[in-house]
Design a protein around this motif. Structure first.
Motif, PDB file in Angstrom:
ATOM      1  N   VAL A  67      19.442 -19.440  52.537  1.00 55.39           N
ATOM      2  CA  VAL A  67      20.657 -19.050  51.800  1.00 55.39           C
ATOM      3  C   VAL A  67      21.000 -20.106  50.758  1.00 55.39           C
ATOM      4  CG1 VAL A  67      23.145 -18.701  52.011  1.00 55.39           C
ATOM      5  CG2 VAL A  67      21.586 -17.566  53.601  1.00 55.39           C
ATOM      6  N   ASN A  68      20.891 -21.366  51.128  1.00 57.45           N
ATOM      7  CA  ASN A  68      21.163 -22.442  50.166  1.00 57.45           C
ATOM      8  C   ASN A  68      20.212 -22.371  48.979  1.00 57.45           C
ATOM      9  OD1 ASN A  68      23.407 -24.011  50.995  1.00 57.45           O
ATOM     10  ND2 ASN A  68      22.212 -24.857  52.678  1.00 57.45           N
ATOM     11  N   LEU A  69      18.912 -22.185  49.247  1.00 50.30           N
ATOM     12  CA  LEU A  69      17.936 -22.120  48.167  1.00 50.30           C
ATOM     13  C   LEU A  69      18.159 -20.897  47.281  1.00 50.30           C
ATOM     14  CD1 LEU A  69      14.637 -23.225  49.970  1.00 50.30           C
ATOM     15  CD2 LEU A  69      16.172 -24.607  48.566  1.00 50.30           C
ATOM     16  N   LEU A  70      18.462 -19.740  47.899  1.00 49.35           N
ATOM     17  CA  LEU A  70      18.706 -18.532  47.111  1.00 49.35           C
ATOM     18  C   LEU A  70      19.984 -18.646  46.287  1.00 49.35           C
ATOM     19  CD1 LEU A  70      17.651 -15.799  49.706  1.00 49.35           C
ATOM     20  CD2 LEU A  70      16.429 -16.467  47.626  1.00 49.35           C
ATOM     21  N   ASN A  71      21.032 -19.240  46.849  1.00 49.42           N
ATOM     22  CA  ASN A  71      22.268 -19.447  46.084  1.00 49.42           C
ATOM     23  C   ASN A  71      22.023 -20.327  44.864  1.00 49.42           C
ATOM     24  OD1 ASN A  71      24.231 -17.889  47.371  1.00 49.42           O
ATOM     25  ND2 ASN A  71      24.543 -19.435  48.974  1.00 49.42           N
ATOM     26  N   ASN A  72      21.228 -21.385  45.054  1.00 43.71           N
ATOM     27  CA  ASN A  72      20.896 -22.239  43.911  1.00 43.71           C
ATOM     28  C   ASN A  72      20.122 -21.466  42.860  1.00 43.71           C
ATOM     29  OD1 ASN A  72      22.145 -24.551  44.751  1.00 43.71           O
ATOM     30  ND2 ASN A  72      20.311 -25.572  45.486  1.00 43.71           N
ATOM     31  N   ALA A  73      19.149 -20.666  43.319  1.00 49.37           N
ATOM     32  CA  ALA A  73      18.335 -19.896  42.379  1.00 49.37           C
ATOM     33  C   ALA A  73      19.189 -18.921  41.579  1.00 49.37           C
ATOM     34  CB  ALA A  73      17.239 -19.151  43.139  1.00 49.37           C
ATOM     35  N   VAL A  74      20.151 -18.283  42.247  1.00 48.18           N
ATOM     36  CA  VAL A  74      21.035 -17.339  41.547  1.00 48.18           C
ATOM     37  C   VAL A  74      21.954 -18.077  40.586  1.00 48.18           C
ATOM     38  CG1 VAL A  74      22.894 -15.673  41.852  1.00 48.18           C
ATOM     39  CG2 VAL A  74      20.949 -15.650  43.414  1.00 48.18           C
ATOM     40  N   SER A  75      22.508 -19.202  41.020  1.00 47.83           N
ATOM     41  CA  SER A  75      23.489 -19.932  40.211  1.00 47.83           C
ATOM     42  C   SER A  75      22.880 -20.488  38.935  1.00 47.83           C
ATOM     43  CB  SER A  75      24.104 -21.066  41.029  1.00 47.83           C
ATOM     44  OG  SER A  75      24.775 -20.572  42.163  1.00 47.83           O
ATOM     45  N   TYR A  76      21.629 -20.928  38.994  1.00 49.57           N
ATOM     46  CA  TYR A  76      21.019 -21.591  37.846  1.00 49.57           C
ATOM     47  C   TYR A  76      20.033 -20.693  37.096  1.00 49.57           C
ATOM     48  CZ  TYR A  76      23.049 -25.875  39.637  1.00 49.57           C
ATOM     49  OH  TYR A  76      23.930 -26.833  40.055  1.00 49.57           O
ATOM     50  N   SER A  77      20.176 -19.361  37.262  1.00 48.57           N
ATOM     51  CA  SER A  77      19.302 -18.417  36.563  1.00 48.57           C
ATOM     52  C   SER A  77      20.131 -17.515  35.653  1.00 48.57           C
ATOM     53  CB  SER A  77      18.511 -17.560  37.561  1.00 48.57           C
ATOM     54  OG  SER A  77      17.648 -18.361  38.336  1.00 48.57           O
ATOM     55  N   GLN A  78      19.478 -17.009  34.608  1.00 49.37           N
ATOM     56  CA  GLN A  78      20.139 -16.084  33.696  1.00 49.37           C
ATOM     57  C   GLN A  78      20.207 -14.682  34.307  1.00 49.37           C
ATOM     58  OE1 GLN A  78      21.497 -17.116  30.917  1.00 49.37           O
ATOM     59  NE2 GLN A  78      20.676 -19.219  31.037  1.00 49.37           N
ATOM     60  N   ASP A  79      21.112 -13.866  33.775  1.00 47.27           N
ATOM     61  CA  ASP A  79      21.245 -12.482  34.246  1.00 47.27           C
ATOM     62  C   ASP A  79      19.946 -11.726  34.000  1.00 47.27           C
ATOM     63  OD1 ASP A  79      23.768 -13.246  34.779  1.00 47.27           O
ATOM     64  OD2 ASP A  79      24.749 -11.976  33.259  1.00 47.27           O
ATOM     65  N   GLY A  80      19.601 -10.843  34.948  1.00 46.03           N
ATOM     66  CA  GLY A  80      18.449  -9.984  34.790  1.00 46.03           C
ATOM     67  C   GLY A  80      17.117 -10.632  35.108  1.00 46.03           C
ATOM     68  N   THR A  81      17.115 -11.823  35.623  1.00 45.39           N
ATOM     69  CA  THR A  81      15.853 -12.503  35.958  1.00 45.39           C
ATOM     70  C   THR A  81      15.435 -12.170  37.385  1.00 45.39           C
ATOM     71  OG1 THR A  81      17.072 -14.497  36.581  1.00 45.39           O
ATOM     72  CG2 THR A  81      16.251 -14.380  34.332  1.00 45.39           C
TER      73      THR A  81
END
Length: 468
Positions: free
Chosen positions: A367-381
């Motif tokens: 969950v921590n890794l996925l939250n980071n990935a979502v937070s630091y990624s652009q929309d639609g990626t």
């Protein structure tokens, strides 16, 4: 020994006296035969007899002297040779004369001395070896300088720390071995004052900055003679770094706690000042207060989790865990955020094995890794989760298409409160402790976590865990 030589001289004098008396008696008996009226033939005969007598006496005398040399002089030469060998350091030399009471006593005395010297030499070698081993085993760098400032002793730690060997240091002065200027200055002060000194120094080496706690003291001999000085340099780089981490931690915690507390206090005061009468403003302020209180609660919970992990007081409950279940449960937890940014999560796990691990802790990691990935990624990626089994371990990789991380920031990525993008992290409600928690949980499973990133391309976190 004096009595020994007196006996030798007395025996030689007695033998010589007896021989002279015998020779005198013989000459006296035949002296009248050398008168002028004696027949020359008779005189010739007696001359022959006299010469024979002299030869016989000379032979007897040589035999007696040979016996004297064999009994008295040769043992002395033997003992002298043994003494010279001992003086030259050959403590294995031994005397072997056993042909007389005096010789036996001398043999026993010399051999006793030789054994004592050999024992002392062996003890000295053992002490030197013990001292050498002790100096080499010291965890601090050690230098010893003689009275003229030349290097007499260097230990292994100094060689490894400063990347130099003893051959190029021994015999050179402290000003010629490349010590930092402040250490040279303190060494000179010790030479001048002959007093102990303790100080800290920062040394710039090829592999980075090294902080040293330096202790110097004069070396005094048994008779009070000043022999030189000894310098001990203890590496405190880790302590300095830990102290800096502690200071940063206190500063970061204070800052992180101050932000939500300030918001809660400010909006509460505004409500008390009359904003509570406006329903729309009231609801907006209460939502902000609720959001900040949640953020404060998350920060405190993460601090407590991290503190528990660092103390080793949290438990890992191992049981058979299906990694696909862990991945699916983690995706469900972050699904709302993923949908808000119109992102997708793709799972590539052709063979997803079961491992012995703590199910809830692994979900927390993912969950921590996925939250980071979502937070630091652009929309639609797209976020990709891949699982691969390799020789008794399994590797889980979480790859995003986000902003990426500069290589200079990667070593600090798992530090507490360290953020690549502070503004974005705070907007997403992050506490800055997620990756530190991930690292502790994976290490508690005897696993490792690594990161690979390229700015503008994305970041990949890889978890390697043992299957059993």
């Amino acid at each position: 020994m004096k009595n020994y030589y007196s006996r030798l001289l007395a025996a030689s004098a007695v033998i010589l006296s007896i021989l002279l008396i015998v020779l005198g008696i013989i000459l006296g008996q035949f002296f009248h035969l050398f008168a002028k009226d004696i027949d020359p033939v008779i005189q010739q005969t007696y001359w022959v007899y006299l010469l024979f007598t002299f030869a016989l006496v000379f032979t007897v005398m040589m035999f007696v002297m040979a016996k004297l040399l064999q009994q008295y002089v040769q043992p002395i030469d033997h003992f002298t040779d043994v003494a010279h060998q001992l003086a030259q350091g050959d403590y294995l030399a031994r005397a072997h004369r056993e042909d007389g009471q005096m010789n036996q006593r001398l043999t026993a005395a010399i051999n006793h001395i030789a054994r004592n010297l050999q024992d002392n030499s062996t003890l000295r070698v053992m002490e030197q070896e013990r001292l050498k081993t002790l100096i080499s085993s010291i965890g601090s760098s050690l230098l010893m300088f003689g009275r003229q400032g030349a290097v007499n002793l260097v230990n292994r730690v100094y060689e490894e720390t400063f990347h130099k060997n003893s051959e190029e240091l021994i015999g050179r002065t402290y000003k010629d071995i490349g010590l930092p200027a402040d250490i040279e200055k303190e060494i000179e002060a010790i030479f001048l004052t002959e007093e102990k000194r303790s100080f800290q120094s920062k040394v710039y080496l090829d592999d980075g900055i090294c902080h040293l706690e330096v202790y110097g003291a004069p070396v005094i001999g048994e008779n009070g003679n000043w022999l030189g000085i000894v310098i001990i340099m203890h590496d405190i780089t880790k302590l300095i770094r830990l102290e800096q981490v502690r200071k940063d931690f206190v500063a970061n915690v204070s800052h992180e706690l101050k932000t939500p507390v300030t918001s809660i206090k400010g909006f509460s005061e505004m409500l008390l000042d009359g904003a509570v009468n406006d329903a729309a403003v009231k609801r907006e302020f209460l939502e902000i207060i609720y959001k900040e209180s949640n953020r404060l609660q998350l920060l405190i919970e993460d601090l407590l989790h991290l503190s528990s992990m660092e103390r080793g007081s949290f438990e890992i409950t191992r049981r058979s865990v299906n990694l696909m279940d862990v991945i699916e449960q983690s995706i469900q937890i972050v699904q709302t955020k993923v949908q808000e940014k119109d992102m997708k999560i793709i799972v590539e796990a052709p063979e997803c094995p079961s491992i012995e691990a703590d199910h809830d802790r692994l979900v927390q990691v993912m969950v921590n890794l996925l939250n980071n990935a979502v937070s630091y990624s652009q929309d639609g990626t797209i976020i990709t989760i891949s699982v691969q089994e390799v020789s008794g371990s399994v590797t889980i990789a979480v790859a995003d298409q986000g902003i990426g991380i500069m290589s200079s920031e990667l070593p600090r990525l798992f530090e507490r409160f360290y953020r690549v993008d502070r503004a974005r992290s705070r907007e997403s409600g992050g506490t800055g402790l997620g990756l530190a928690i991930v690292k502790h949980i994976i290490e508690a499973h005897q696993g490792t976590v690594t990161v690979d990133s390229e700015v503008g391309i994305g970041t990949t976190f890889s978890l390697q865990l043992p299957i059993k």
